[in-house]
Design a protein around this motif. Structure first.
Motif, short mmCIF file in Angstrom:
data_model
loop_
_atom_site.label_atom_id
_atom_site.label_comp_id
_atom_site.label_asym_id
_atom_site.label_seq_id
_atom_site.Cartn_x
_atom_site.Cartn_y
_atom_site.Cartn_z
N ARG A 1 -6.23 -1.32 2.58
CA ARG A 1 -5.82 -2.89 1.51
C ARG A 1 -4.04 -1.92 1.44
O ARG A 1 -4.08 -0.62 0.59
N GLU A 2 -3.10 -2.75 1.72
CA GLU A 2 -1.86 -2.46 1.39
C GLU A 2 -0.93 -3.51 0.82
O GLU A 2 -1.57 -4.30 1.24
N ALA A 3 0.28 -3.24 0.00
CA ALA A 3 0.95 -4.05 -0.74
C ALA A 3 2.05 -3.52 -0.60
O ALA A 3 2.45 -2.18 -0.36
N CYS B 1 5.12 0.62 0.79
CA CYS B 1 3.31 0.39 1.33
C CYS B 1 3.15 1.74 -0.12
O CYS B 1 2.75 2.14 0.71
N SER C 1 -9.78 0.49 3.25
CA SER C 1 -10.73 0.14 2.80
C SER C 1 -11.65 -0.71 2.57
O SER C 1 -12.40 0.97 3.80
N ILE D 1 -4.11 -0.34 -6.99
CA ILE D 1 -3.06 -0.89 -6.14
C ILE D 1 -3.06 -2.69 -6.79
O ILE D 1 -1.42 -2.71 -6.63
N GLU D 2 -4.28 -3.18 -7.64
CA GLU D 2 -3.45 -4.50 -8.16
C GLU D 2 -2.44 -3.68 -9.08
O GLU D 2 -1.36 -4.36 -9.17
N ALA E 1 0.62 -3.99 -7.93
CA ALA E 1 1.40 -4.92 -7.09
C ALA E 1 1.79 -5.79 -8.75
O ALA E 1 2.90 -6.37 -8.25
N GLY F 1 0.90 -8.46 -0.78
CA GLY F 1 -0.28 -7.79 -0.87
C GLY F 1 -0.55 -7.60 -2.50
O GLY F 1 -0.09 -8.10 -3.17
N PRO F 2 -1.75 -7.48 -2.67
CA PRO F 2 -2.85 -6.08 -1.30
C PRO F 2 -3.44 -7.67 -0.53
O PRO F 2 -3.68 -8.31 -1.28
N ARG F 3 -2.80 -7.16 0.63
CA ARG F 3 -4.56 -7.55 1.59
C ARG F 3 -4.74 -6.70 3.07
O ARG F 3 -3.87 -5.06 2.43
#
Length: 131
Positions: free
Chosen positions: A108-110, A121, A126, A83-84, A87, A99-101
């Protein structure tokens, strides 16, 4: 182009875009693959049964207002790309990224805004405990 054999799609999303090639290139940066392309639409695939169609706005047609207001199109980010990474690629392309948050529903979502204003999204389970 994607080499996966064709299948009946139980669900898919169509997004009306200003420039199908520009949008397809952006989605390609995020990790989507092109399945098919013609002058009117681009068929993209995130994963099996997670297909997206970018449809070119007809010439002379102008859409009023922001695209996709109130809608977020979600994709599982549990595949090859972290996910990083997704993003970071979107940020490097100039897209708005939230995000990601960690979310209280154990994901965890971005959230990434594409060139036409649609919000995507990317979600992964998580590992953190959110209180």
């Amino acid at each position: 182009m994607h080499t996966d054999e064709p299948y009946l799609m139980p669900s898919y999303v169509k997004l009306l875009v200003a420039d199908a090639e520009r949008s397809a290139s952006f989605y390609g940066l995020l990790g989507f693959t092109r399945v098919h392309q013609d002058p009117v639409f681009v068929h993209l695939r995130w994963a099996r049964y997670a297909d997206l169609f970018l449809v070119a706005t007809p010439p002379g047609v102008a859409l009023a207002g922001q695209r996709g207001v109130g809608v977020i199109v979600c994709f599982s980010a549990t595949g090859d790309l972290a996910i990083e990474t997704i993003a970071a690629r979107a940020t490097a392309a100039g897209a708005a990224v939230d995000g990601p948050r960690e979310q209280p529903w154990h994901t965890r979502e971005a959230v990434i805004t594409d060139p036409d204003g649609y919000r995507l999204c990317f979600v992964e389970p998580s590992t953190a405990v959110v209180v």
